[in-house]
Design a protein around this motif. Structure first.
Motif, PDB file in Angstrom:
ATOM      1  N   THR A  88       0.913  -1.120  -0.035  1.00 52.95           N
ATOM      2  CA  THR A  88       0.092   0.087  -0.007  1.00 52.95           C
ATOM      3  C   THR A  88       0.770   1.302  -0.026  1.00 52.95           C
ATOM      4  N   ASP A  89       2.077   1.164   0.169  1.00 54.22           N
ATOM      5  CA  ASP A  89       3.181   2.232   0.174  1.00 54.22           C
ATOM      6  C   ASP A  89       3.909   2.591  -1.073  1.00 54.22           C
ATOM      7  N   VAL A  90       3.553   1.839  -2.127  1.00 50.26           N
ATOM      8  CA  VAL A  90       4.447   2.049  -3.450  1.00 50.26           C
ATOM      9  C   VAL A  90       3.392   1.676  -4.578  1.00 50.26           C
ATOM     10  N   GLY A  91       3.526   2.440  -5.629  1.00 52.28           N
ATOM     11  CA  GLY A  91       2.677   2.348  -6.632  1.00 52.28           C
ATOM     12  C   GLY A  91       3.392   2.763  -8.011  1.00 52.28           C
ATOM     13  N   LEU A  92       2.924   2.633  -9.157  1.00 53.29           N
ATOM     14  CA  LEU A  92       3.422   2.705 -10.247  1.00 53.29           C
ATOM     15  C   LEU A  92       3.538   4.167 -10.857  1.00 53.29           C
ATOM     16  N   ALA A  93       4.567   4.672 -11.405  1.00 57.85           N
ATOM     17  CA  ALA A  93       4.456   6.293 -11.962  1.00 57.85           C
ATOM     18  C   ALA A  93       4.734   6.188 -13.497  1.00 57.85           C
ATOM     19  N   GLN A  94       4.287   6.794 -13.908  1.00 60.75           N
ATOM     20  CA  GLN A  94       4.416   7.035 -15.466  1.00 60.75           C
ATOM     21  C   GLN A  94       5.810   7.558 -15.825  1.00 60.75           C
ATOM     22  N   THR A  95       6.302   6.793 -16.665  1.00 58.37           N
ATOM     23  CA  THR A  95       7.465   7.348 -17.183  1.00 58.37           C
ATOM     24  C   THR A  95       7.635   7.571 -18.492  1.00 58.37           C
ATOM     25  N   ARG A  96       8.670   8.330 -18.836  1.00 62.13           N
ATOM     26  CA  ARG A  96       8.451   8.533 -20.626  1.00 62.13           C
ATOM     27  C   ARG A  96       9.966   8.398 -20.973  1.00 62.13           C
ATOM     28  N   GLU A  97      10.119   8.125 -22.372  1.00 61.05           N
ATOM     29  CA  GLU A  97      11.462   7.594 -22.861  1.00 61.05           C
ATOM     30  C   GLU A  97      11.948   9.032 -23.173  1.00 61.05           C
ATOM     31  N   HIS A 112      11.926   0.587 -17.618  1.00 60.05           N
ATOM     32  CA  HIS A 112      10.724  -0.471 -17.726  1.00 60.05           C
ATOM     33  C   HIS A 112       9.621   0.255 -16.885  1.00 60.05           C
ATOM     34  N   PHE A 113       9.774   0.858 -15.806  1.00 60.52           N
ATOM     35  CA  PHE A 113       8.606   1.625 -15.290  1.00 60.52           C
ATOM     36  C   PHE A 113       8.972   2.443 -14.230  1.00 60.52           C
ATOM     37  N   GLY A 114       8.058   3.130 -13.527  1.00 56.41           N
ATOM     38  CA  GLY A 114       8.570   4.032 -12.607  1.00 56.41           C
ATOM     39  C   GLY A 114       7.676   3.815 -11.111  1.00 56.41           C
ATOM     40  N   LEU A 115       8.221   4.306  -9.871  1.00 61.73           N
ATOM     41  CA  LEU A 115       7.557   3.927  -8.816  1.00 61.73           C
ATOM     42  C   LEU A 115       7.441   4.983  -8.190  1.00 61.73           C
ATOM     43  N   ARG A 116       6.350   5.320  -7.219  1.00 60.00           N
ATOM     44  CA  ARG A 116       6.148   6.356  -6.527  1.00 60.00           C
ATOM     45  C   ARG A 116       5.607   5.704  -4.929  1.00 60.00           C
ATOM     46  N   ASP A 119       6.001   8.305   0.652  1.00 64.29           N
ATOM     47  CA  ASP A 119       6.640   9.459   1.135  1.00 64.29           C
ATOM     48  C   ASP A 119       7.188  10.345   0.153  1.00 64.29           C
ATOM     49  N   ASN A 120       6.541  10.153  -1.034  1.00 58.52           N
ATOM     50  CA  ASN A 120       6.974  11.065  -2.421  1.00 58.52           C
ATOM     51  C   ASN A 120       8.107  10.602  -3.071  1.00 58.52           C
ATOM     52  N   ARG A 121       8.757   9.759  -2.504  1.00 60.64           N
ATOM     53  CA  ARG A 121      10.160   9.399  -3.259  1.00 60.64           C
ATOM     54  C   ARG A 121       9.655   8.865  -4.506  1.00 60.64           C
ATOM     55  N   ARG A 122      10.417   8.965  -5.483  1.00 64.46           N
ATOM     56  CA  ARG A 122      10.320   8.411  -6.941  1.00 64.46           C
ATOM     57  C   ARG A 122      11.417   7.477  -7.336  1.00 64.46           C
ATOM     58  N   GLU A 123      11.205   6.348  -8.119  1.00 66.29           N
ATOM     59  CA  GLU A 123      12.194   5.847  -8.698  1.00 66.29           C
ATOM     60  C   GLU A 123      12.115   5.639 -10.262  1.00 66.29           C
ATOM     61  N   MET A 150      16.758  12.387 -16.369  1.00 68.46           N
ATOM     62  CA  MET A 150      15.629  12.281 -15.591  1.00 68.46           C
ATOM     63  C   MET A 150      14.278  13.391 -15.523  1.00 68.46           C
ATOM     64  N   ASP A 151      14.891  14.473 -15.919  1.00 68.65           N
ATOM     65  CA  ASP A 151      13.831  15.631 -15.955  1.00 68.65           C
ATOM     66  C   ASP A 151      12.819  15.245 -17.186  1.00 68.65           C
ATOM     67  N   GLN A 152      12.925  14.550 -18.039  1.00 69.11           N
ATOM     68  CA  GLN A 152      12.207  13.921 -19.216  1.00 69.11           C
ATOM     69  C   GLN A 152      11.511  12.878 -18.761  1.00 69.11           C
ATOM     70  N   ILE A 153      12.436  11.690 -18.244  1.00 64.29           N
ATOM     71  CA  ILE A 153      11.833  10.481 -17.893  1.00 64.29           C
ATOM     72  C   ILE A 153      10.749  10.355 -16.642  1.00 64.29           C
ATOM     73  N   LEU A 154      11.104  10.961 -15.468  1.00 63.03           N
ATOM     74  CA  LEU A 154      10.413  10.873 -14.313  1.00 63.03           C
ATOM     75  C   LEU A 154      10.893  12.092 -13.614  1.00 63.03           C
ATOM     76  N   PRO A 155      10.601  13.222 -13.610  1.00 63.50           N
ATOM     77  CA  PRO A 155      11.150  14.300 -12.884  1.00 63.50           C
ATOM     78  C   PRO A 155      11.317  14.046 -11.195  1.00 63.50           C
TER      79      PRO A 155
END
Length: 201
Positions: A88-97, A112-116, A119-123, A150-155
């Motif tokens: 419940t503490d992690v979900g997918l985040a939209q990434t871009r190429e 392959h994907f992004g994580l959110r 605590d608002n951290r992103r990967e 990273m500014d384009q992929i997932l800020p």
């Protein structure tokens, strides 16, 4: 990015052999991603918070020729999934190429994907599927190129490379000198481009 990072990990004549194989593959318009179903299953377990239900069933969905591969990687994928903590503490985040210019070479940066996290951290996550662990060169090149765009992929995200068979997580080393990596990659890209052009002539 996969082709270029695999290239930088090679030495001597193996570099030219690898480039020749890539060129022939491009000319024949061949290429198949055998890992797509596993990526979908892992993302589904994260998105739906199902704790591994999709990963546990994915091996039965692929063709018989791919079952040994899926058996080899699904265990590590499950270990990685559980390492993320409370579902419940992690979900997918939209990434871009992103398209990177590395010396004279254009390299597509495609996580392959992004994580959110809660605590608002992103990967931004890139998976390594090869039988052998990623070499230091692969790790450095992959994480550097993702960081650079990273500014384009997932800020505001941190890039991570996951050795999925062994469920090992690689993050940028704080001691990495960006300028040195840039010079190294530019030289590798110039050599890659030269080999590609020589073989095509």
């Amino acid at each position: 990015m996969l082709g270029f990072t695999r290239y930088v990990a090679r030495t001597g004549p193996a570099k030219a052999t690898f480039v020749g194989g890539l060129r022939r593959q491009r000319e024949r318009r061949t290429g198949f991603n055998p890992h797509s179903q596993l990526v979908k299953a892992l993302k589904a377990d994260i998105a739906f918070r199902t704790g591994g239900t999709y990963l546990n069933g994915v091996t039965d969905l692929v063709k018989p020729r791919w079952k040994p591969l899926y058996e080899a990687v699904s265990t590590g994928a499950l270990t990685y999934l559980h390492s993320l903590g409370d579902p419940t503490d992690v979900g997918l985040a939209q990434t871009r190429e992103a398209l990177a210019s590395v010396g004279p070479l254009a390299v597509k940066i495609n996580p392959h994907f992004g994580l959110r996290y809660a605590d608002n951290r992103r990967e931004a996550v890139r998976l390594h599927f090869d039988e052998e662990p990623p070499t230091p060169e692969v790790i450095t090149a992959t994480l550097h190129l993702m960081t650079r765009h990273m500014d384009q992929i997932l800020p505001n995200a941190e890039p991570v490379l996951i050795d999925i068979r062994r469920a090992q997580i690689h993050r940028p080393a704080p001691t990495t000198k960006t300028a040195d990596v840039e010079r190294w990659l530019a030289g590798e890209a110039a050599a890659f481009t030269s080999m590609w052009g020589t073989g095509a002539a």
